[in-house]
Design an enzyme around this catalytic site. Structure first.
Site, PDB file in Angstrom:
ATOM      1  N   SER A 208       0.838  -1.196   0.000  1.00  0.00           N
ATOM      2  CA  SER A 208       0.000   0.000   0.000  1.00  0.00           C
ATOM      3  C   SER A 208       0.884   1.262   0.000  1.00  0.00           C
ATOM      4  O   SER A 208       1.686   1.432  -0.919  1.00  0.00           O
ATOM      5  CB  SER A 208      -0.940  -0.068   1.210  1.00  0.00           C
ATOM      6  OG  SER A 208      -1.961   0.878   1.107  1.00  0.00           O
ATOM      7  N   ASP A 415      -8.529  -5.385  -5.544  1.00  0.00           N
ATOM      8  CA  ASP A 415      -8.282  -4.207  -4.698  1.00  0.00           C
ATOM      9  C   ASP A 415      -8.719  -2.933  -5.409  1.00  0.00           C
ATOM     10  O   ASP A 415      -8.230  -2.632  -6.500  1.00  0.00           O
ATOM     11  CB  ASP A 415      -6.780  -4.137  -4.371  1.00  0.00           C
ATOM     12  CG  ASP A 415      -6.410  -2.911  -3.553  1.00  0.00           C
ATOM     13  OD1 ASP A 415      -7.317  -2.322  -2.916  1.00  0.00           O
ATOM     14  OD2 ASP A 415      -5.220  -2.543  -3.544  1.00  0.00           O
ATOM     15  N   HIS A 475      -6.503  -6.133  -1.542  1.00  0.00           N
ATOM     16  CA  HIS A 475      -5.382  -5.271  -1.156  1.00  0.00           C
ATOM     17  C   HIS A 475      -4.339  -6.055  -0.355  1.00  0.00           C
ATOM     18  O   HIS A 475      -3.148  -5.810  -0.476  1.00  0.00           O
ATOM     19  CB  HIS A 475      -5.951  -4.131  -0.310  1.00  0.00           C
ATOM     20  CG  HIS A 475      -5.014  -2.996  -0.060  1.00  0.00           C
ATOM     21  ND1 HIS A 475      -4.501  -2.224  -1.070  1.00  0.00           N
ATOM     22  CD2 HIS A 475      -4.511  -2.486   1.088  1.00  0.00           C
ATOM     23  CE1 HIS A 475      -3.718  -1.275  -0.552  1.00  0.00           C
ATOM     24  NE2 HIS A 475      -3.712  -1.415   0.749  1.00  0.00           N
TER      25      HIS A 475
END
Ligand SMILES: *[C@@H]1O[C@H](CO)[C@@H](O)[C@H](O)[C@H]1NC(C)=O
Ligand SMILES: *[C@@H]1O[C@H](CO)[C@@H](O)[C@H](O)[C@H]1NC(C)=O
Ligand SMILES: *[C@@H]1O[C@H](CO)[C@@H](O)[C@H](O)[C@H]1NC(C)=O
Length: 498
Positions: A208, A415, A475
């Protein structure tokens, strides 16, 4: 020469005190050696609240020290350490290290970081996604995870920037170069204290917002390696690994509306939905502003790009997906509400509560007074106001790849936060020495050793650079696809093509 001697002395000094029942209640200090240029490394054993710590100092980092304890909460058969890097009186970074389960002397070393910024790596990465231990929210116990990544690598989880998770102190870090300097200091003290891991290839991995952290840390470490500074231990930087990372925001934002509105595999909205029309209209000005930030990097350009793009092309879709009852981190799933705003994983509530318990903190060498939180928005906010979130961190990867450091970007394709289409786009655009090959090669099926069709791989330079799309994953791909991602990372560190 010095390093070999230091390593030997450290081990023989530690054995009676830390492995057996600790005897010394009074601090006992040993200077572990010095060399011709006057460097030294020292180790002090002391007890606090019945827990034994080792304090490590090195002359090259006069303001820093490492405080180490040896927890045995889970995966008890492997060597493990937790504790703090004290960067300054007001800045303390928490780490938890696990040796590899097999052949740790030769297994590579990995640093794993979660994002946010301000999300705890210990809570998210270690206990939820890929760590040696998993928190079982039914039994409320910490258990060994058979598919933990220390099946393959020696791995260290770091809560950073300062103030995140178990890290604490009023001295905050609010820029990516600041993050890189702190992470480098951590690696230096850790490797000086445990020189046996300094012989191993290092892989720096982040998820991320880690897509920003990792290139900055990699570039900083490589520059320091190449520099003339004495007293540093060389870092054998082998590769950088980006997991659903935000590294090149212009490409990421350019694909967002398309991904969510029919172009991705799990579209929450139809192509002509009125929200999609608005997001598509906001996309070109947003991309232009980010490109202006890339070209003229300063607070005004990057701050303005953040102020425009974030609400128009990021927060607005995130809120629309949430309002539709879907999990933005995994568009396959309905949202199960959690106490963490906008988060759909109630498991994090349980993990955070457990990490906030007195007994857990004590066993990990964490101050009882520390109030554990999964995500700290006061850590996150300055990165946005300083325009750090829209910097072109991917550009830092070009000289690293050209110098032989390998690059893997993998992405769960469900994601909606850092969608795989944006990551694939910038990976194909990035102009390093394998660019022509990577830009031209079509994705190949990725089939695991058990015959599972796990995704697609686009690789060049005999596996020096690779983009991997992970099917049936969001994610946090290692959580959704533990077997496939462990196989991916195992082959990656071995330099084997998928
Ligand atoms: C968690 O604990 C429960 C109750 O002890 C057990 O039934 C379950 O199998 C555990 N879950 C996992 C994933 O190990
Ligand atoms: C952590 O525990 C303390 C008490 O030990 C409590 O005051 C605090 O609210 C807890 N924090 C969270 C986030 O639950
Ligand atoms: C950028 O702006 C922030 C406040 O938004 C400030 O803290 C920081 O010092 C500024 N940086 C530069 C380089 O001017």
């Amino acid at each position: 020469m010095l390093r070999a001697i230091v390593g030997l002395l450290v081990s023989s000094f530690l054995l009676p005190g830390v492995h057996g029942r600790p005897q010394a209640q009074e601090p006992s200090q040993v200077a572990l050696g010095s060399n011709a240029v006057g460097e030294w490394l020292s180790s002090t054993i002391y007890a606090e609240d019945g827990v034994h710590f080792e304090r490590v100092q090195h002359s090259h980092f006069p303001k820093h020290q490492l405080r180490i304890t040896r927890p045995k909460l889970c995966d008890k058969q492997v060597e493990q350490y937790s504790g703090y890097l004290d960067v300054a009186d007001d800045k303390h970074l928490f780490f938890w290290f696990f040796e590899a389960r097999h052949d740790p002397e030769n297994a590579p070393l990995m640093l794993w970081l979660n994002g946010g910024p301000g999300v705890s790596t210990i809570a998210s990465g270690l206990l939820f996604e890929n760590g040696p231990c998993i928190f079982n929210t039914t039994s409320w116990r910490i258990e060994d995870r058979p598919l933990g990544w220390n099946e393959k690598v020696n791995i260290v989880y770091l809560d950073q920037p300062a103030g995140t998770g178990y890290s604490y102190g009023a001295g905050t870090t609010t820029t990516l170069p600041g993050v890189a300097a702190d992470a480098d200091a951590f690696l230096q003290l850790f490797l000086q204290r445990f020189p046996r891991y300094a012989r191993l290839p290092l892989h720096i991995a982040g998820e991320s917002f880690g897509g920003h952290f990792v290139p900055h840390i990699g570039a900083f470490v490589a520059a320091q390696n190449a520099g003339t500074s004495t007293g540093r231990i060389p870092v054998r930087l082998a590769s950088l690994v980006l997991a659903n990372g935000l590294s090149e925001p212009a490409s990421q934002f350019a694909t967002s509306a398309d991904y969510l509105c029919g172009g991705g595999p799990y579209p929450p909205f139809a192509h002509d939905d009125r929200r999609c029309v608005a997001w598509r209209a906001a996309t070109p000005p947003c991309v232009r502003m980010i490109e202006t930030c890339y070209a003229y990097e300063n607070n005004a350009t990057c701050g303005a790009a953040t102020a425009y793009c974030w609400p128009a092309v990021f927060t607005s879709p995130v809120e629309a997906v949430h309002a539709a009852g879907k999990n933005i981190h995994d568009l396959r799933a309905e949202c199960e509400e959690s106490a963490i705003p906008g988060n759909c994983y109630p498991q994090f509530d349980a993990i955070s509560e457990w990490l906030n318990q007195t007994s857990t903190k004590r066993r990990l060498g964490v101050d009882q007074a520390l109030d554990f939180q999964f995500m700290k928005s006061d850590i996150q906010q300055p990165f946005f106001t300083n325009g750090q979130a829209v910097l072109n961190s991917a550009a830092l990867l070009v000289p690293l790849v050209n110098s032989g450091i390998r690059l893997l970007a993998f992405a769960g394709d469900a994601d909606g936060v850092c969608n795989y289409m944006g990551i694939e786009l910038w990976m194909r655009r990035l102009e390093h020495k394998h660019h022509a090959e990577l830009a031209a090669v079509p994705p190949q099926p990725w089939v695991t050793s058990t015959g599972y069709h796990a995704g697609e791989v686009t690789a060049a330079g005999k596996g020096a650079v690779a983009f991997v799309r992970v099917f049936e994953a969001g994610h946090m791909a290692p959580y959704d696809q533990p077997e496939a991602t462990l196989e991916l990372i195992s082959k990656w560190v071995d330099g084997e093509e998928l």
